[in-house]
Design an enzyme around this catalytic site. Sequence first.
Site, short mmCIF file in Angstrom:
data_model
loop_
_atom_site.label_atom_id
_atom_site.label_comp_id
_atom_site.label_asym_id
_atom_site.label_seq_id
_atom_site.Cartn_x
_atom_site.Cartn_y
_atom_site.Cartn_z
N CYS A 215 8.12 13.41 -18.06
CA CYS A 215 8.06 14.86 -18.21
C CYS A 215 8.02 15.24 -19.68
CB CYS A 215 9.26 15.51 -17.54
SG CYS A 215 9.41 15.14 -15.79
N TYR B 164 3.86 7.98 -5.46
CA TYR B 164 5.12 7.99 -6.20
C TYR B 164 6.30 7.95 -5.23
CZ TYR B 164 8.59 10.13 -9.48
OH TYR B 164 9.68 10.42 -10.26
N HIS C 24 12.87 7.57 -8.39
CA HIS C 24 13.84 8.51 -8.96
C HIS C 24 14.57 9.35 -7.93
CE1 HIS C 24 10.98 7.79 -12.41
NE2 HIS C 24 12.14 7.44 -12.91
N ASP D 73 17.43 5.07 -14.41
CA ASP D 73 16.18 4.65 -15.04
C ASP D 73 16.19 4.97 -16.53
OD1 ASP D 73 13.51 3.77 -15.28
OD2 ASP D 73 12.74 5.78 -14.90
#
Length: 691
Positions: free
Chosen positions: A31, A170, A173, A266
């Site tokens: 991001c 995806y 997360h 992560d």
Amino acid sequence: MQGANGYSILFEPVKIGPVTARNRFYQVPHCNGMGHVRPQAEAAMRTMKAEGGWAVVSTQETEIHPTSDLGPYAENRLWDEHDIPALRLMTEGVHDKGALAAIQLAHNGHHATNHLTRAPVLGPSDMPIDTPFPKQARAMDKSDIRDLRRWHRAAARRAKEAGFDIVYVYAGHQMTLPQHFLLPQHNNRSDEYGGSLENRLRLTRELLEETREELDGHCAVAFRFAVDQMAGPDGMQAQEEGRAVVELLADLPDLWDVNVSDWSNDSQTTRFQPQDGFQVPYIEFVKQVTSKPVVGVGRFTSPDLMASLVKKGVLDLIGAARPSIADPFLPKKIEEGRIEEIRECIGCNICVSADMLGVPIRCTQNPTMGEEWRRGWHPEVIASKGHEQHALVVGSGPAGLECAMQLAKRGYDVTLAEAGKEFGGRALRESRLKGLAAWKRVADNRLWQLQQRANVQMFTDSPMTAEEVADLGIPNVFLATGSQWHRDGRGRSSLAPLPVQDMPCFTPDDIMSGELPPDSGPVLLYDDDQGYLGGVLADHLAAAGRKVILATPGAVASAFTDLTLEQARVQTSLLQAGVEIVPLHLLHSADATGAALACAYTGRIRQISCASLLMVTSRQRDTALFDALRADYGDRFTTLEMIGDAASPGLIADAVFAGHLAARNFERDPAAADAEWFRRELISLNDMGGA
């Protein structure tokens, strides 16, 4: 050049399905607070990575449908064809610099709030949404699942039209529907999408197969998958279901992008995970299972480690988010043998904090990050000097070092004067605290650069009086004299000094100078700053054998660190170290008998037995030298400017940015600087129609 420095293996091309990466450096999706709101800034930032040598440059997560609305956060969007031109800005820029462009398609399931669209939130099962808001996701029925597959296929088609070379499915997360379906704690379905691993994996398999079919060999299909939740038996583990997923899908994707989840795992900070490549033990099995290329992450900053992982067959591509932010030119510097010039990521997660706040990305090490389009800044290029010749920088903290370095790069003769015995200021002092050793990199990188330049003179043990500065005859003076922590308790909750008598009182400056409170009783650390430093100091003192009580008006210890994904670790670490945490309390008074805390809501007094106080409240700017120079010698200077904490106390990232801005603006017309803070991306008033 590639072979000369021993890292030629990192510059071998890698085939990813129908496309080929020019080397092994891969900027994984991350991001940046720009996205669909600031597409020109988004494109410029990603393009800079491509110019810096990254072979693949990825977007952040890209919403595929209004039912996956992440507002107010500025991620990418690919809801319909109107989003294609903004994304094409990025692909064209990245391609122009010779790199591949990747897009991470995402439907965020119950992690999406849909605050903007007010669409129903979708999930594999009925559950609360993933943020503290009184709203729930509904369990998707078969029609919803068919819709999701259709939306994902359409987004893949639009991604191809926008010019992307790699398209992601995806599942990482703990933020996306494919992973939500995979995890039993989110999926309690009893149909063919629930129960067994094969059933929970069904949606992911369908999305991979349909994305491949839609792209029809024009783009590669990547799968981003979190192999381990780092929750032990309570979550997916790399050597159990994580490995089984890779075995079941093996060669279906063209690329495996593997990591751990959730985001706080992560993107661990160096405070709690100092080791580069910390994710390797979780992901090293993947290449044993698949014949397809594998990219992994772990805050890689060492070229030796990178090359070793490729040689050992652990990774095909070196993935990076934060290291590519700290130094977009990391690959080129390795390729050209300029290893010492790399700005190593310090793992502070200030980049993450910007995204959490919904503003453009920033970086402690790289002050140009996020400013590529709106200010036109380049991380490696700065304008040559004007007609002035010489500049003096007083103070060698983050702001002073950055300002001196950039002025020297511009070609000015620079004199750097430091009052203390060592260069580095607060970056050096804070790096001596428990968990913050990596922060010394802020000073080390800049000192090394300054020491290479013949146009720089550097002096320690040089406290400067106003008369001495004036007598030097240098017309351009930048004062990075810093700030000092208040000893009297002035802070967020009280702008006036607090009533403290007959109690030994310390500040962060004392602790960072090596002075510790006496070991004659508990230390009451009053954290009204509520940033990171209070928790760091409590941990530091506990490790030194002190009994610590941390009181704060906040609801938790170091509330700011929620933005850097650390708060849970901070609180856990303090409790494990025996620190007593007293939230929601103000320091009312203290004397030789102890301290009185007042409840932040009721004012009810609580007595605390303690032998000393450590005030972490607010800072006093050190403006004495500036005030004296302006009052007595102001007419002698062309430039007299305060920078960094002396001008406005903040984060180290703020100080570095201030030093950089001052160097960039030097000899720039003040009126122009005022009028052109930065370019804004204005909303078009054209009617774009509906989806």
